[in-house]
Write an enzyme that holds these catalytic residues in place. Structure first.
Site, PDB file in Angstrom:
ATOM      1  N   GLN A 144      44.510  29.799   7.830  1.00  6.56           N
ATOM      2  CA  GLN A 144      43.549  30.593   8.597  1.00  6.56           C
ATOM      3  C   GLN A 144      44.177  30.995   9.936  1.00  6.56           C
ATOM      4  OE1 GLN A 144      40.262  27.742   8.984  1.00  6.56           O
ATOM      5  NE2 GLN A 144      40.943  27.186  11.038  1.00  6.56           N
TER       6      GLN A 144
ATOM      7  N   TYR B 215      47.404  20.069  26.127  1.00 10.06           N
ATOM      8  CA  TYR B 215      47.814  21.304  25.439  1.00 10.06           C
ATOM      9  C   TYR B 215      48.944  22.000  26.198  1.00 10.06           C
ATOM     10  CZ  TYR B 215      47.322  25.801  23.000  1.00 10.06           C
ATOM     11  OH  TYR B 215      47.545  26.937  22.256  1.00 10.06           O
TER      12      TYR B 215
HETATM   13  P1  NAD Z   1      43.189  27.897  13.533  1.00  8.74           P
HETATM   14  O1  NAD Z   1      42.326  26.735  13.787  1.00  8.74           O
HETATM   15  O2  NAD Z   1      42.493  29.178  13.286  1.00  8.74           O
HETATM   16  O3  NAD Z   1      44.139  27.486  12.338  1.00  8.74           O
HETATM   17  C1  NAD Z   1      44.834  26.283  12.436  1.00  8.74           C
HETATM   18  C2  NAD Z   1      45.329  25.889  11.068  1.00  8.74           C
HETATM   19  O4  NAD Z   1      46.091  24.697  11.241  1.00  8.74           O
HETATM   20  C3  NAD Z   1      44.219  25.550  10.081  1.00  8.74           C
HETATM   21  O5  NAD Z   1      44.385  26.299   8.889  1.00  8.74           O
HETATM   22  C4  NAD Z   1      44.423  24.058   9.828  1.00  8.74           C
HETATM   23  O6  NAD Z   1      44.100  23.649   8.518  1.00  8.74           O
HETATM   24  C5  NAD Z   1      45.906  23.902  10.106  1.00  8.74           C
HETATM   25  N1  NAD Z   1      46.311  22.519  10.389  1.00  8.74           N
HETATM   26  C6  NAD Z   1      45.637  21.632  11.159  1.00  8.74           C
HETATM   27  N2  NAD Z   1      46.281  20.448  11.142  1.00  8.74           N
HETATM   28  C7  NAD Z   1      47.381  20.613  10.359  1.00  8.74           C
HETATM   29  C8  NAD Z   1      48.419  19.748   9.944  1.00  8.74           C
HETATM   30  N3  NAD Z   1      48.454  18.461  10.331  1.00  8.74           N
HETATM   31  N4  NAD Z   1      49.405  20.235   9.140  1.00  8.74           N
HETATM   32  C9  NAD Z   1      49.359  21.532   8.739  1.00  8.74           C
HETATM   33  N5  NAD Z   1      48.395  22.395   9.086  1.00  8.74           N
HETATM   34  C10 NAD Z   1      47.408  21.931   9.885  1.00  8.74           C
HETATM   35  O7  NAD Z   1      44.233  28.015  14.745  1.00  8.74           O
HETATM   36  P2  NAD Z   1      44.842  29.263  15.544  1.00  8.74           P
HETATM   37  O8  NAD Z   1      43.946  29.518  16.683  1.00  8.74           O
HETATM   38  O9  NAD Z   1      45.255  30.352  14.631  1.00  8.74           O
HETATM   39  O10 NAD Z   1      46.153  28.561  16.169  1.00  8.74           O
HETATM   40  C11 NAD Z   1      47.385  28.527  15.498  1.00  8.74           C
HETATM   41  C12 NAD Z   1      48.449  28.214  16.534  1.00  8.74           C
HETATM   42  O11 NAD Z   1      48.396  29.197  17.567  1.00  8.74           O
HETATM   43  C13 NAD Z   1      48.295  26.867  17.233  1.00  8.74           C
HETATM   44  O12 NAD Z   1      49.582  26.312  17.442  1.00  8.74           O
HETATM   45  C14 NAD Z   1      47.680  27.237  18.567  1.00  8.74           C
HETATM   46  O13 NAD Z   1      47.943  26.308  19.576  1.00  8.74           O
HETATM   47  C15 NAD Z   1      48.358  28.561  18.825  1.00  8.74           C
HETATM   48  N6  NAD Z   1      47.664  29.423  19.796  1.00  8.74           N
HETATM   49  C16 NAD Z   1      46.362  29.792  19.578  1.00  8.74           C
HETATM   50  C17 NAD Z   1      45.735  30.577  20.516  1.00  8.74           C
HETATM   51  C18 NAD Z   1      44.294  30.999  20.342  1.00  8.74           C
HETATM   52  O14 NAD Z   1      43.690  31.460  21.318  1.00  8.74           O
HETATM   53  N7  NAD Z   1      43.711  30.892  19.152  1.00  8.74           N
HETATM   54  C19 NAD Z   1      46.407  30.986  21.674  1.00  8.74           C
HETATM   55  C20 NAD Z   1      47.733  30.603  21.856  1.00  8.74           C
HETATM   56  C21 NAD Z   1      48.353  29.817  20.905  1.00  8.74           C
END
Ligand code: NAD
Length: 253
Positions: free
Chosen positions: A18, A155
């Site tokens: 996702q 974080y």
């Molecule tokens: P999300 O919650 O939409 O998706 C995260 C996914 O990680 C999920 O599918 C979950 O099942 C998976 N996951 C969780 N634990 C896991 C594990 N132990 N092993 C494998 N998979 C695992 O998250 P997102 O918002 O798309 O974030 C993805 C990345 O982007 C993260 O590293 C986050 O820190 C980074 N990020 C997000 C944002 C934001 O605003 N959403 C901003 C900057 C960086």
């Protein structure tokens, strides 16, 4: 027919069920890559596999060294590895428990160390072919050494560590054809962000606050971020390494 920008490349993505990882898997597949999409959520992975014949899926908890090793043996050499998995522990230093701190470093940083150690030998071997470059893309954030934010103690520390890890990789392997870059998104509308908004004391205000810090007046969409992953995985970025690539809607102007 147009040749895809990732034609002939194999790209592995963690946390691809996702959010940003999923959008990146679809974008890489649309550009001709063979994509190995990994996550811990089987049903969402199944729906991703159904969306594109170029996407293979595998259950992978990036906190498990043995699972990572097994997958690396099974999959073989990659052209690009996108270490996307990460979590947000909310809170300032006084709110942050040792458990929050340790879980954050385990998932956000150590998993990248572990994944990269497992896949690096195959990637370096592939980079020996003349004209080949291989790419590691590590998910950092603008909340890191780039910029401080409230309630992002663990974080921000982990994402700053991701940038340091990425630069060390870039420095150590630049002569062997490996590039490593850190992707630093602004606030992206994903299921995890929706969860953070929903769990706030005032969710309506929380969403307004997230939007208010974006000069463009909106949250990023996952499809604002995925093109940067395609670029970093492709040969178009062949002269780019050791960089932090911000896609933040102007927050750090
Ligand atoms: P999300 O919650 O939409 O998706 C995260 C996914 O990680 C999920 O599918 C979950 O099942 C998976 N996951 C969780 N634990 C896991 C594990 N132990 N092993 C494998 N998979 C695992 O998250 P997102 O918002 O798309 O974030 C993805 C990345 O982007 C993260 O590293 C986050 O820190 C980074 N990020 C997000 C944002 C934001 O605003 N959403 C901003 C900057 C960086």
């Amino acid at each position: 027919m147009r040749q895809g920008r990732l034609q002939g490349k194999t790209v592995l993505i963690t946390a691809a069920a996702q959010g940003i990882g999923r959008a990146s898997a679809l974008a890489c597949a649309a550009e001709g890559a063979r994509v190995i999409a990994t996550d811990i959520q089987q049903s969402l992975l199944d729906s991703l596999a159904a969306a594109s014949p170029a996407i293979e899926v595998a259950l992978l908890d990036v906190r498990s060294d043995s699972a990572v090793q097994q997958l690396a043996q099974r999959v073989g050499a990659l052209d690009a590895l996108f270490n996307c998995a990460g979590m947000v522990a909310n809170g300032s230093l006084l709110d942050c428990s040792e458990a929050d701190w340790d879980q954050s470093f385990e998932l956000n940083v150590k998993s990248m160390f572990r994944m990269t150690r497992a896949f690096l030998p195959g990637m370096l071997a592939r980079a020996q072919t003349p004209g080949m470059s291989v790419s590691v893309i590590n998910m950092a954030s603008m909340a890191s050494s780039i910029k401080g934010f409230t309630n992002r103690c663990a974080y921000g520390a982990t994402k700053a560590a991701v940038i340091g890890l990425t630069k060390s990789l870039a420095a150590d392997y630049v002569k062997q054809g490996l590039r490593a870059n850190a992707l630093c998104p602004g606030t992206v509308d994903t299921p995890s962000l929706r969860g953070r908004i929903a769990s706030a004391a005032d969710p309506v205000q929380a969403e307004k606050d997230f939007i208010a810090r974006q000069p463009m007046g909106r949250l990023a969409l996952v499809d604002d971020i995925a093109p940067m992953v395609v670029y970093l995985a492709s040969d178009e970025s062949r002269f780019v390494t050791g960089q932090t690539l911000l896609v933040d809607g102007g927050v750090t102007i």
